[in-house]
Enzyme design. Structure first.
Site, PDB file in Angstrom:
ATOM      1  N   ASN A   1       0.434  -0.702  -0.109  1.00  0.00           N
ATOM      2  CA  ASN A   1      -0.548  -0.167   0.284  1.00  0.00           C
ATOM      3  C   ASN A   1       0.839   1.203   0.522  1.00  0.00           C
ATOM      4  O   ASN A   1       1.680   1.036   0.891  1.00  0.00           O
ATOM      5  CB  ASN A   1      -0.560  -0.163   1.604  1.00  0.00           C
TER       6      ASN A   1
ATOM      7  N   HIS B   1      -2.838   0.705  -3.454  1.00  0.00           N
ATOM      8  CA  HIS B   1      -3.188  -0.114  -2.573  1.00  0.00           C
ATOM      9  C   HIS B   1      -2.347  -1.042  -3.071  1.00  0.00           C
ATOM     10  O   HIS B   1      -1.537  -1.330  -4.072  1.00  0.00           O
ATOM     11  CB  HIS B   1      -4.448  -0.450  -2.594  1.00  0.00           C
TER      12      HIS B   1
ATOM     13  N   CYS C   1      -9.995  -4.894  -0.885  1.00  0.00           N
ATOM     14  CA  CYS C   1     -11.110  -3.877  -1.454  1.00  0.00           C
ATOM     15  C   CYS C   1     -11.438  -3.913  -2.774  1.00  0.00           C
ATOM     16  O   CYS C   1     -11.438  -4.879  -3.189  1.00  0.00           O
ATOM     17  CB  CYS C   1     -10.897  -2.476  -0.620  1.00  0.00           C
TER      18      CYS C   1
ATOM     19  N   GLU D   1      -2.468  -4.646  -3.741  1.00  0.00           N
ATOM     20  CA  GLU D   1      -2.957  -5.349  -4.682  1.00  0.00           C
ATOM     21  C   GLU D   1      -2.970  -4.586  -5.946  1.00  0.00           C
ATOM     22  O   GLU D   1      -2.305  -5.222  -7.029  1.00  0.00           O
ATOM     23  CB  GLU D   1      -3.924  -6.176  -4.570  1.00  0.00           C
TER      24      GLU D   1
END
Length: 146
Positions: free
Chosen positions: A39, A50, A77, A52
């Site tokens: 992140n 983020h 998320c 990912e």
């Protein structure tokens, strides 16, 4: 714990050391790490930085993602689950889903054929729990966006 989740945890710790939110991710295919990320919302002043998305960006264009596995220290998320679905990633391994359950993203990914495994790792729950305790305002920004 396997080496790939450990690599994601290492990314989370590196992000924390940089002053960021301790969430990490790695993308794996054929037992090789193709991308790593953490992140970077704080470090890069990037609202969609983020773990990912950073990981996927760092992996670059790899052709088909169907045989790739995404490891994350926290349940993705909606933004990150959307990236998983969009790219056709079929397996996500999550360290813990208690701190942030994804607000329905597990079910969303599963509805699109993604196998979601939660390892329930205390180490990750403690890492993010300590961060939330020490930086509640910063976490409130992250939680709001999730």
């Amino acid at each position: 714990m396997d080496a790939f989740m450990q690599a994601a945890i290492d990314e989370a710790r590196a992000g924390l050391a940089e002053g960021g939110i301790p969430i990490g991710s790695v993308l794996v295919r054929d037992e090789l790490i193709l991308g790593r990320g953490r992140n970077r919302r704080v470090q890069a002043n990037d609202p969609i930085g983020h773990a990912e998305t950073d990981c996927l960006r760092n992996a670059g264009r790899i052709g088909s993602y169907q045989n790739a596995l995404l490891y994350s220290t926290m349940m993705p998320c909606h933004l990150c689950a959307g990236a998983v679905i969009y790219l056709g990633i079929k397996r996500v391994v999550v360290a813990e889903a208690d701190t942030f359950d994804g607000a329905g993203t597990r079910e969303l990914m599963q509805a699109h054929g993604v196998d979601v495994t939660v390892l329930d790792l205390e180490e990750c729950r403690q890492l993010i729990g300590d961060f939330i305790r020490d930086h509640p305002a910063l976490w409130a920004e992250e939680e709001f966006e999730g």
